[in-house]
Design an enzyme around this catalytic site. Structure first.
Site, PDB file in Angstrom:
ATOM      1  N   ARG A  45      30.893  47.742 -63.420  1.00 41.82           N
ATOM      2  CA  ARG A  45      31.101  48.059 -61.990  1.00 41.82           C
ATOM      3  C   ARG A  45      29.790  48.424 -61.300  1.00 41.82           C
ATOM      4  O   ARG A  45      29.645  48.248 -60.098  1.00 41.82           O
ATOM      5  CB  ARG A  45      32.142  49.173 -61.838  1.00 41.82           C
ATOM      6  CG  ARG A  45      33.538  48.660 -62.212  1.00 41.82           C
ATOM      7  CD  ARG A  45      34.641  49.681 -61.961  1.00 41.82           C
ATOM      8  NE  ARG A  45      35.827  49.308 -62.730  1.00 41.82           N
ATOM      9  CZ  ARG A  45      37.011  49.860 -62.608  1.00 41.82           C
ATOM     10  NH1 ARG A  45      37.200  50.845 -61.760  1.00 41.82           N
ATOM     11  NH2 ARG A  45      38.026  49.460 -63.360  1.00 41.82           N
ATOM     12  N   ASP A  53      49.368  51.450 -66.591  1.00 37.84           N
ATOM     13  CA  ASP A  53      48.389  52.531 -66.791  1.00 37.84           C
ATOM     14  C   ASP A  53      48.606  53.748 -65.895  1.00 37.84           C
ATOM     15  O   ASP A  53      47.714  54.560 -65.742  1.00 37.84           O
ATOM     16  CB  ASP A  53      46.955  51.981 -66.664  1.00 37.84           C
ATOM     17  CG  ASP A  53      46.423  51.970 -65.246  1.00 37.84           C
ATOM     18  OD1 ASP A  53      47.237  51.780 -64.322  1.00 37.84           O
ATOM     19  OD2 ASP A  53      45.206  52.149 -65.083  1.00 37.84           O
ATOM     20  N   GLU A  54      49.791  53.838 -65.302  1.00 33.91           N
ATOM     21  CA  GLU A  54      50.026  54.994 -64.432  1.00 33.91           C
ATOM     22  C   GLU A  54      51.311  55.716 -64.793  1.00 33.91           C
ATOM     23  O   GLU A  54      52.294  55.094 -65.194  1.00 33.91           O
ATOM     24  CB  GLU A  54      50.119  54.524 -62.973  1.00 33.91           C
ATOM     25  CG  GLU A  54      48.804  53.998 -62.464  1.00 33.91           C
ATOM     26  CD  GLU A  54      48.897  53.450 -61.060  1.00 33.91           C
ATOM     27  OE1 GLU A  54      49.605  54.067 -60.241  1.00 33.91           O
ATOM     28  OE2 GLU A  54      48.273  52.415 -60.793  1.00 33.91           O
ATOM     29  N   ASP A  60      46.208  58.104 -63.971  1.00 34.35           N
ATOM     30  CA  ASP A  60      45.835  56.679 -63.966  1.00 34.35           C
ATOM     31  C   ASP A  60      44.669  56.500 -64.945  1.00 34.35           C
ATOM     32  O   ASP A  60      43.641  57.178 -64.832  1.00 34.35           O
ATOM     33  CB  ASP A  60      45.407  56.261 -62.551  1.00 34.35           C
ATOM     34  CG  ASP A  60      45.196  54.764 -62.420  1.00 34.35           C
ATOM     35  OD1 ASP A  60      45.709  54.171 -61.464  1.00 34.35           O
ATOM     36  OD2 ASP A  60      44.500  54.172 -63.277  1.00 34.35           O
ATOM     37  N   TYR A 120      42.496  48.074 -69.262  1.00 25.33           N
ATOM     38  CA  TYR A 120      42.389  47.006 -70.270  1.00 25.33           C
ATOM     39  C   TYR A 120      41.005  47.044 -70.939  1.00 25.33           C
ATOM     40  O   TYR A 120      40.880  46.854 -72.152  1.00 25.33           O
ATOM     41  CB  TYR A 120      42.583  45.622 -69.640  1.00 25.33           C
ATOM     42  CG  TYR A 120      43.985  45.301 -69.140  1.00 25.33           C
ATOM     43  CD1 TYR A 120      44.991  46.252 -69.132  1.00 25.33           C
ATOM     44  CD2 TYR A 120      44.285  44.015 -68.672  1.00 25.33           C
ATOM     45  CE1 TYR A 120      46.252  45.944 -68.650  1.00 25.33           C
ATOM     46  CE2 TYR A 120      45.555  43.704 -68.193  1.00 25.33           C
ATOM     47  CZ  TYR A 120      46.528  44.679 -68.177  1.00 25.33           C
ATOM     48  OH  TYR A 120      47.779  44.370 -67.705  1.00 25.33           O
TER      49      TYR A 120
END
Ligand code: DCP
Ligand code: MG
Ligand code: MG
Length: 548
Positions: free
Chosen positions: A63, A118-119, A26, A31
């Site tokens: 984050r 994305d995985e 992942d 993005y």
């Protein structure tokens, strides 16, 4: 538990034998990472990716400020006023990167299943088996979930998963080296556990889970819905039955679950609640759709639409070229402005069939634009004021090979081949006829009584040189009648072969003229030039298509 053990032999199998090695990859803040790669100045700043009113993801700097996925932009800015907001509505670059990542992963194993953008799951069981035969000492790379190294199972999973951790590390290094992107990996003996264990150490890290920790991992999930595979609908049903946590599922009766969820899903969910998942890594084929969208606060005029479509087509054609296949359907979508939030999310679309031969023409961009505009006009009455917030273009229904040449000829010939064609393909036929009609008078004087007479000169002119040559060569062979022998006013001393339009012939480079003559004298030889992706023999193929 007892019921579960009785319900499915296959599940029992994976409970006591852990033969597979699965890696889940992942990408970190996907993005945002793509945007940071495009604009490295962003890397040290907090970055939020925006879609509509939401920050759909953010980089890890952001984050730190407590910014979470799907947070309202206003909320995010309140937490971090210097947050750099990047519009992420155009998925083009993310899709491109996503495909490149899958391609890198495929270098390690053909068994790769793409999940979203994305995985990827990778089944490396066979690679592991090979490595096991070659070496005997292995060291774990990265984290071990709960630091619990397997010491009870004797099936060999400890060695296999240890090698899996090495392969995961190699995959991650390769993605970083080739694409400059970082990611997390989870390594386990099934897909469910690999996906669940990956995010336990983020970003840019990897974690292996040994089977003895499987139960701990699933029981640590916050709720039943946190099991990937339990969607909103299933979780609503479970909640209505009073089943909220993973342990609630473990304790629920299988027959109750089967009654409300259906046998298959109920059995899978029951198994999943114990960390059991025997689903295969399904090799992902190529994408079904190449689609692009451009969102905007307001698209009000045909000038706006023309320019947006133009840029969408240009980018779409690049993707098609990279993909290597040929689409047979074109779709245009729009989102009409409305004050109602719910409604603005809806798109309307129209599609039509396209002749893949179009992609051989130099004028293909303009032709797609014409088709896209006619689809647009079916969606929006442009004679009245309009307000759109998005326009999209998608190519679908791909075929691997170039179409057989009959369709190339259909596209080039002046008459529509299918009188009973559906509305969708009529668009194309009309489209082809339209081009032909425009040039008909000049073409009529130019063509002699040969097979090229069926082909629209203007379209012929637009073909790439190799294809034009192939058609000329084939045409040269078609006629067995003696050809006009003359010295052309262009100065060429070569004789125009039988059946070839002298006007066309003398326009050709001398080496091609010679080749044509040679072919004519020796009988038809396989042309040197060839169409990409065609493996079938070409012998005489064009000739039959060129016959009137
Ligand atoms: N995405 C989206 N809408 C959402 C969630 C995510 O469009 N509700 C997009 C943006 C993400 C991408 O999908 O970059 C991948 O989703 P992930 O959940 O894997 O999130 P990220 O890769 O951004 O972050 P992480 O590092 O947590 O994996
Ligand atoms: Mg991610
Ligand atoms: Mg993801």
């Amino acid at each position: 538990m007892e019921e579960f053990e009785n319900c499915n032999d296959i599940q029992l199998d994976s409970k006591f034998r852990h033969t597979r090695t699965i890696i889940h990859i992942d990408l970190d803040c996907f993005y945002a990472q793509v945007e940071m790669l495009k604009n490295p100045e962003l890397a040290s700043k907090p970055v939020g990716i925006k879609q509509q009113h939401y920050v759909i993801t953010s980089n890890y700097v952001a984050r730190e400020y407590g910014i979470k996925k799907c947070m309202l932009i206003t909320e995010a800015l309140a937490l971090c006023p210097k947050l750099v907001i990047v519009n992420g509505e155009d998925l083009h670059d993310y899709r491109l990167m996503s495909n490149k990542i899958t391609e890198v992963i495929k270098q390690f194993s053909a068994k790769v299943e793409k999940l979203g953008l994305d995985e990827n799951f990778v089944d490396v069981t066979e690679v592991v088996e090979k490595k096991l035969k070659m070496e005997s000492k292995f060291e774990i790379v990265g984290h071990v979930y709960k630091n619990e190294i397997e010491n009870s199972c004797l099936c060999g999973c400890r060695e296999r998963l240890t090698i899996g951790s090495q392969i995961a590390n190699e995959i991650r290094s390769k993605i970083k080296q080739e694409l400059g992107m970082t990611c997390c990996a989870g390594i386990a003996h099934n897909k469910l556990l690999a996906k669940l264990v990956g995010p336990t150490h983020k970003p840019n890290q990897q974690t292996v889970l040994f089977p003895s920790s499987a139960l701990t991992l699933v029981l640590n999930l916050s709720c039943a819905r946190a099991i990937p595979g339990i969607g909103r609908k299933s979780s609503d049903i479970l909640n209505a039955l009073g089943i909220d946590s993973v342990s609630d599922i473990q304790n629920a009766s299988l027959s109750l679950l089967e009654k409300h969820l259906g046998d298959q899903l109920a059995q899978w969910i029951k198994g999943a609640s114990f960390g059991v998942d025997d689903s295969e890594v399904k090799q992902t084929g190529k994408q079904q759709v190449i689609g692009l969208e451009e969102a905007s606060k307001g698209l009000y005029s045909m000038k706006d639409i023309n320019s947006k479509l133009h840029s969408l087509i240009e980018r779409g054609l690049k993707l098609i070229q990279e993909d290597g296949r040929f689409p047979t359907t074109l779709r245009v979508s729009v989102r009409k402005y409305s004050k109602s939030e719910e409604y603005t999310k809806q798109r309307e679309s129209k599609q039509c069939a396209i002749n893949p031969s179009m992609f051989r023409l130099n004028s293909c961009k303009e032709q797609i634009l014409k088709l896209a505009l006619s689809l647009f006009e079916k969606l929006v009455d442009h004679t009245k004021p309009f307000h759109l917030t998005l326009i999209g273009l998608a190519f679908t229904k791909f075929q691997e090979e170039l179409p057989v040449k009959s369709s190339l000829l259909q596209f080039l010939t002046k008459t529509s081949p299918h009188k009973d064609a559906s509305t969708e393909s009529e668009n194309i036929s009309r489209f082809g006829v339209k081009i032909a009609n425009k040039e008909q008078t000049s073409v009529e004087t130019a063509i002699s009584n040969d097979y090229l007479a069926n082909i629209d000169q203007s379209v012929l002119d637009e073909l790439p040189e190799d294809i034009r040559n192939e058609i000329f060569q084939a045409n040269a062979h078609v006629s067995s009648q003696p050809g006009p022998s003359n010295v052309h006013r262009s100065g060429s001393k070569l004789n125009c072969p039988a059946g070839v339009d002298p006007k066309v012939f003398y326009e050709l480079p001398e080496d091609i003229q010679k080749e044509l003559i040679e072919n004519n004298e020796q009988g038809y030889k396989k042309p040197k030039t060839s169409l990409n992706n065609h493996s079938k023999p070409k012998q005489n193929s064009i000739l039959s298509y060129l016959k009137k």
